[in-house]
Design a protein around this motif. Sequence first.
Motif, PDB file in Angstrom:
ATOM      1  N   TRP A  23      -0.608   1.792   0.096  1.00  0.00           N
ATOM      2  CA  TRP A  23      -0.425   1.986  -1.340  1.00  0.00           C
ATOM      3  C   TRP A  23       0.827   1.269  -1.829  1.00  0.00           C
ATOM      4  CZ3 TRP A  23       3.250   3.978  -4.605  1.00  0.00           C
ATOM      5  CH2 TRP A  23       2.834   4.281  -5.919  1.00  0.00           C
ATOM      6  N   TYR A  24       1.874   1.390  -1.034  1.00  0.00           N
ATOM      7  CA  TYR A  24       3.121   0.702  -1.394  1.00  0.00           C
ATOM      8  C   TYR A  24       2.941  -0.799  -1.395  1.00  0.00           C
ATOM      9  CZ  TYR A  24       5.952   4.921  -1.266  1.00  0.00           C
ATOM     10  OH  TYR A  24       6.507   6.144  -1.537  1.00  0.00           O
TER      11      TYR A  24
ATOM     12  N   LEU B 289       9.698   6.036  -5.234  1.00  0.00           N
ATOM     13  CA  LEU B 289      10.227   4.789  -5.773  1.00  0.00           C
ATOM     14  C   LEU B 289      11.386   5.040  -6.747  1.00  0.00           C
ATOM     15  CD1 LEU B 289       6.851   3.000  -6.430  1.00  0.00           C
ATOM     16  CD2 LEU B 289       8.548   2.254  -4.769  1.00  0.00           C
TER      17      LEU B 289
ATOM     18  N   ARG C  96       4.304   9.376  -4.533  1.00  0.00           N
ATOM     19  CA  ARG C  96       4.635   7.997  -4.139  1.00  0.00           C
ATOM     20  C   ARG C  96       5.485   7.316  -5.205  1.00  0.00           C
ATOM     21  NH1 ARG C  96      -1.502   7.037  -1.882  1.00  0.00           N
ATOM     22  NH2 ARG C  96      -1.166   8.103   0.108  1.00  0.00           N
TER      23      ARG C  96
ATOM     24  N   VAL D 238      -0.680  13.059  -4.968  1.00  0.00           N
ATOM     25  CA  VAL D 238      -0.298  12.007  -4.019  1.00  0.00           C
ATOM     26  C   VAL D 238       0.325  10.826  -4.761  1.00  0.00           C
ATOM     27  CG1 VAL D 238      -1.192  10.452  -2.270  1.00  0.00           C
ATOM     28  CG2 VAL D 238      -2.063  12.767  -2.415  1.00  0.00           C
TER      29      VAL D 238
ATOM     30  N   ASP E 217      -2.659   4.942   4.880  1.00  0.00           N
ATOM     31  CA  ASP E 217      -3.012   4.796   3.462  1.00  0.00           C
ATOM     32  C   ASP E 217      -1.766   4.821   2.586  1.00  0.00           C
ATOM     33  OD1 ASP E 217      -6.031   6.809   3.793  1.00  0.00           O
ATOM     34  OD2 ASP E 217      -5.669   4.676   4.127  1.00  0.00           O
ATOM     35  N   HIS E 218      -0.848   5.662   2.953  1.00  0.00           N
ATOM     36  CA  HIS E 218       0.414   5.786   2.217  1.00  0.00           C
ATOM     37  C   HIS E 218       1.143   4.445   2.166  1.00  0.00           C
ATOM     38  CE1 HIS E 218       3.431   8.721   0.688  1.00  0.00           C
ATOM     39  NE2 HIS E 218       4.306   7.802   1.081  1.00  0.00           N
TER      40      HIS E 218
ATOM     41  N   TYR F  81       1.239  -1.714  -4.545  1.00  0.00           N
ATOM     42  CA  TYR F  81       2.138  -1.533  -5.698  1.00  0.00           C
ATOM     43  C   TYR F  81       3.105  -2.700  -5.814  1.00  0.00           C
ATOM     44  CZ  TYR F  81       5.381   0.642  -8.943  1.00  0.00           C
ATOM     45  OH  TYR F  81       6.171   0.901 -10.034  1.00  0.00           O
TER      46      TYR F  81
ATOM     47  N   GLU G  92      -4.031   8.958   6.991  1.00  0.00           N
ATOM     48  CA  GLU G  92      -3.343   9.247   5.721  1.00  0.00           C
ATOM     49  C   GLU G  92      -2.009   8.512   5.655  1.00  0.00           C
ATOM     50  OE1 GLU G  92      -3.264  13.488   5.768  1.00  0.00           O
ATOM     51  OE2 GLU G  92      -5.076  13.666   4.550  1.00  0.00           O
TER      52      GLU G  92
END
Lengths: 340, 134
Positions: free
Chosen positions: A310-311, B62, B58, B54, A306-307, A314, A303
């Motif tokens: 994700w960044y 930011l 996130r 989730v 995955d976090h 992005y 997890e």
Amino acid sequence: MLQVVKSIRIYPFTRRGVVNIRWYSDDETSDDERKKKAKNEVSKKNSDEALKRLNALLQNMSTTKSQPIDMVTAKNMRQRAIEDKEKAEKEATDLKSVTQKIAKKIGGDTQKTEAELLSVLLGTSEQKPKLNEIIGGLKVESERPVSISRAQMVKNALKQHEKPRRPRETAFSAKPRERTEKKGFVNFFDATPLNIFTQPATNVPDSLQTWSKLEEREIKLAVTHPPRNYFEKMILWTEQGKIWKFPIDNEQGMDVEKATDFTEHVMLEMHLEGWCPTRGPIRHFMELVCVGLGKNNFLSAQEKKDHIMWYKEYFESKKDVLEELLTLGDVVEEQKQIES
Amino acid sequence: MSFISSLSSTANSLIRSSASKLFGFTQKRSGAGWTDWRMIKDNKRRLLVKEHAVDRLRLNTLRKNNILPVELREIASQELHNNFPRDACLNRVVYRCMLTSRPRGTVIKFRTSRIMFRHLADYNKLSGIQRAMW
């Protein structure tokens, strides 16, 4: 000529002292006799008339044929039905009778029509009248409806539903059942094959799995027995993981976590390699994220990874914006340095 | 959680389950279904919260920092505003009583209103709860 004295009346106390005597000759009958005679005559007349009437009636009766009364019984009806059927069949099959009937129905010169029909049917005519015309002109002879009683119909219906009774099998009564002779059945394997389907069918798995799953379940249930007592129930639950096992292990069920090393939980900078810039706000930000995740007790290693990923995605989606911003930022920083 | 598990377990399973969307109404104080429409709507909101939690977290990281450039933070806040339904926000969830659907005066640990809490406690249905006396 004897004079018959009919009656004498004596009036003693009258002047006359008359003796009334009535005389009748022999020819003439007496009153009573006369009355009787008259009566007889009258009765005779009446009887004559009655007789005449009776005779007339009898004559009438004799002309109408008196049929014996048929008691309607099941047997009787069955016999009648059979007889009727036989009769009908005979009549139908008998050419002569059929032709006669047809001729009668047509009318006119029956003999001629008969002869023509027969000749046509037998194929021995010279003229050969057109069959179509004849048939077209003929009336359709309706089958004689077999009159079955309602009780009979019900019985027949019930019989149909009855199972076919086979004679009891004895030691000597074994007969091979000939399949081809069964009524209403088609034997698929008698005819010669067409050789259309030569390859055996391959089992294509169903898209709908419910049926197969239920079948599996049924098999399982047939084999497995439900727990006989509470002990067996508890055993089942412990195996399923619903109940703690002895000796109590606080980390029961956390097998995946046991396998992962602590470095994967804490040292997450390895996931920044490759995509994250070495300097700048983004790096600063991501390092803080890694520190925070390292302190997290509740997320699994996967997890956390995955976090971070994700960044990465992005920032990659906002690459153009970031480039602008960062170059501007660099310019601003340079200017500040210059000023200072 | 042990307090809550001592109550009707079916109610718990219904609240926790995300897949089941049962709309079976029940009498009040039964805890085996949904007492009223408000409860159902609250349940819908909770499911959405769980679904988007989730991603929202996130994006919020930011936004809630002074390291990243301002423009990026603004973009992030715009995305949070536009890309998520309003009910995905945790603020919109109400901690209603699971038996009577009472929105106020709830004891959150037991997921019941104060009245039901008192009732159950008096009948010894709450593990470890006793009348206070000192």
